[in-house]
Design an enzyme around this catalytic site. Structure first.
Site, PDB file in Angstrom:
ATOM      1  N   HIS A 239       0.816  -1.213   0.000  1.00 35.00           N
ATOM      2  CA  HIS A 239       0.000   0.000   0.000  1.00 35.00           C
ATOM      3  C   HIS A 239       0.855   1.271   0.000  1.00 35.00           C
ATOM      4  CE1 HIS A 239       0.424  -0.293   4.513  1.00 35.00           C
ATOM      5  NE2 HIS A 239       0.458   1.022   4.400  1.00 35.00           N
ATOM      6  N   ASP A 272       0.330  -7.761   1.390  1.00 32.85           N
ATOM      7  CA  ASP A 272       0.647  -6.340   1.563  1.00 32.85           C
ATOM      8  C   ASP A 272       2.165  -6.131   1.593  1.00 32.85           C
ATOM      9  OD1 ASP A 272       0.199  -3.633   1.806  1.00 32.85           O
ATOM     10  OD2 ASP A 272      -0.059  -3.681   3.989  1.00 32.85           O
ATOM     11  N   SER A 355       4.712   2.644   7.745  1.00 35.14           N
ATOM     12  CA  SER A 355       4.402   1.449   6.972  1.00 35.14           C
ATOM     13  C   SER A 355       5.596   1.015   6.121  1.00 35.14           C
ATOM     14  CB  SER A 355       3.203   1.702   6.061  1.00 35.14           C
ATOM     15  OG  SER A 355       2.038   1.907   6.827  1.00 35.14           O
TER      16      SER A 355
END
Length: 512
Positions: A239, A272, A355
């Protein structure tokens, strides 16, 4: 009852200091003049002020001395004993007339044989300022006493000046008006830290962590990644790079400030995870990979990343839980971007921008990839939105990340382990139930697939995997995704109210 002792009086020196007429308790009484001496006769020697003897008053004579102090301002009248005229011969030999009550005799200077000495009787005896015997050595008493007073007053003035100066200095310092202020400070010390401390861990790990900036046609974002090898491969979250699409720009900034362009090598939304690569960069510092199977709850960890684009941010905490099944994503609505992670939970602060960054152990080895947080404004969603950290962060275990990264580098795609059945995602009971129909209306169990080989049928409920209870279809997917294809699983399956155990060998499917 003890009586208080009166303070003895000391006769001042009429020829020394202090000057007559000076106020205070020790000032001498006014000079005394005999009435007959008010008008000097011819040939009579008058005392002169130049010789240190005060001139007699012009009017009246002092009152008789009664043994007590003589008030300076009290009115007085001449004493009867002082009315007798004094022969001219005595005027020539006396510098001052005798006090009331005394007998005049021949003499030439004050204090001579012609004046009566003060009667004995202690400190309250009669006080005659004109009849003070001179010191035996001929020196003035007032000179030494004056010097002592001068020294005392000098010391008092110095103390007062010092106190005033201190008060002024303290006021200026408190008020901030002092011009030059220098505050105490520790000396320069060594910047080396224990390798096992947070500072020591950060010093070793930071050179291998990068900040990633992504811009696409209609979106942009910031995330983190870390170097996998000397060839320039960098692991991050899917992402993070997704906004770039197929034609966007990705730039990588290293901890020292160097910047390089990067390109996507492979990505997988189900895990992910994504791998990007930089070229032409020397001196890369790959991070060591740990083993997430060795992690225990309570182990100390350090998270490094760029929360809200604040590069090289270091936070610390512990492992709060293991094998925490989470799902993240789902913004597309079709479920194609949902990731299923059997995550490591940590209380190390993680925020948007962290992230893809590393979660490292006390030896500085990567044990997880920071991917999601529990947001305070949403009671159930797990997402990488703009909410702040509340101490509930989740990382993809490095064992899973390592396998997926290797596949992405080698083939550009990652494989997913599968059981070959369709699950009922709307089932609200305990466990994961197999649907009664497939997505295309066919059988919910793929013919010849792993589930069919294990004897699973439509409507069966899977309650446990390898002895660990599961409570939903999402948890079953998470447990399966944490394994590799061809791994063997022991499933507990319920059918018609009865449980039985089956062995299933996982199959493989290409990810997206």
């Amino acid at each position: 009852m003890q009586r208080a002792r009166p303070r003895p009086l000391h006769a001042p020196d009429p020829y020394g200091t202090p000057p007559y007429g000076e106020p205070g308790p020790w000032a001498p009484a006014p000079p005394v003049q005999h009435p007959a001496a008010a008008t000097p006769a011819q040939g009579t020697a008058m005392p002169s002020p130049a010789h240190g003897t005060p001139m007699p008053p012009e009017h009246g004579t002092p009152p008789p001395y009664a043994g007590g102090p003589i008030p300076h301002a009290a009115p007085y009248a001449p004493h009867p004993a002082d009315q007798a005229p004094v022969p001219v011969e005595q005027q020539a030999h006396h510098a001052a007339p005798p006090l009331a009550g005394g007998s005049a005799g021949p003499g030439t200077v004050p204090g001579g044989p012609g004046l009566n000495p003060p009667p004995p009787g202690g400190p309250w005896q009669r006080y005659d300022p004109w009849n003070v015997p001179a010191p035996a050595d001929g020196r003035r008493r007032g000179t030494k006493r004056g010097r002592r007073l001068l020294v005392v007053w000098t010391a008092v003035v110095a103390l007062v000046a010092g106190g005033i100066g201190g008060l002024v200095g303290a006021y200026l310092e408190r008020d901030g008006s002092s011009a030059d202020v220098e505050l105490p400070q520790a000396d320069t010390e060594s910047v080396k830290r224990d390798p096992g401390s947070i500072a020591g861990i950060a010093a070793r790990v930071l050179p291998g962590v990068v900040t990633i900036h992504v811009s696409g046609s209609d979106a942009q974002g910031t995330g983190t990644g870390f170097v996998l090898d000397s060839q320039g491969h960098i692991l991050t979250n899917n992402h993070v790079v997704e906004p770039a699409g197929s034609s966007g720009d990705i730039s990588v900034t290293f901890s020292g400030g160097e910047t390089a362009k990067a390109e996507v090598i492979g990505h997988d939304s189900g895990y992910d995870l994504a791998v990007v690569k930089v070229t032409g960069v020397r001196g890369l510092k790959p991070l060591a990979l740990g083993n997430s199977e060795n992690v225990q709850v309570g182990d100390p960890v350090v998270a490094i990343g760029a929360p809200f684009d604040l590069a090289n941010t270091v936070t610390s905490g512990i492992i709060s839980a293991k094998e925490r099944p989470i799902t993240a994503g789902g913004e597309k609505g079709d479920g194609s971007d949902i990731s299923y992670v059997d995550a490591l939970q940590t209380d190390a602060p993680i925020n948007p921008g962290n992230s893809g960054g590393p979660l490292v152990d006390a030896q500085g080895r990567v044990i997880g990839i920071n991917s999601a947080i529990r947001s305070a404004d949403s009671g159930s969603d797990l997402e990488g939105g703009q909410a702040g950290s509340i101490g509930l962060g989740f990382a993809i275990p490095v064992n899973q990340g390592k396998r997926v990264a290797e596949e992405l580098i080698n083939t550009g795609r990652a494989t997913h382990p599968v059981i070959g059945v369709t699950l009922d995602m709307d089932y609200s009971g305990d466990g994961a139930r197999v649907a009664t129909k497939g997505n295309n209306g066919g059988s919910p169990v793929n013919p010849g697939g792993p589930g069919a080989k294990a004897g699973i049928e439509g409507g069966d409920v899977v309650n446990a995997v390898d002895g660990a209870r599961i409570h939903s279809a999402q948890e079953l997917i998470v447990k399966i995704r944490s394994h590799r294809p061809e791994d063997r699983l022991a499933l507990t399956v319920e059918r018609g109210g009865k449980e039985r155990k089956v062995t299933l060998v996982l199959g493989s499917a290409d990810g997206s």
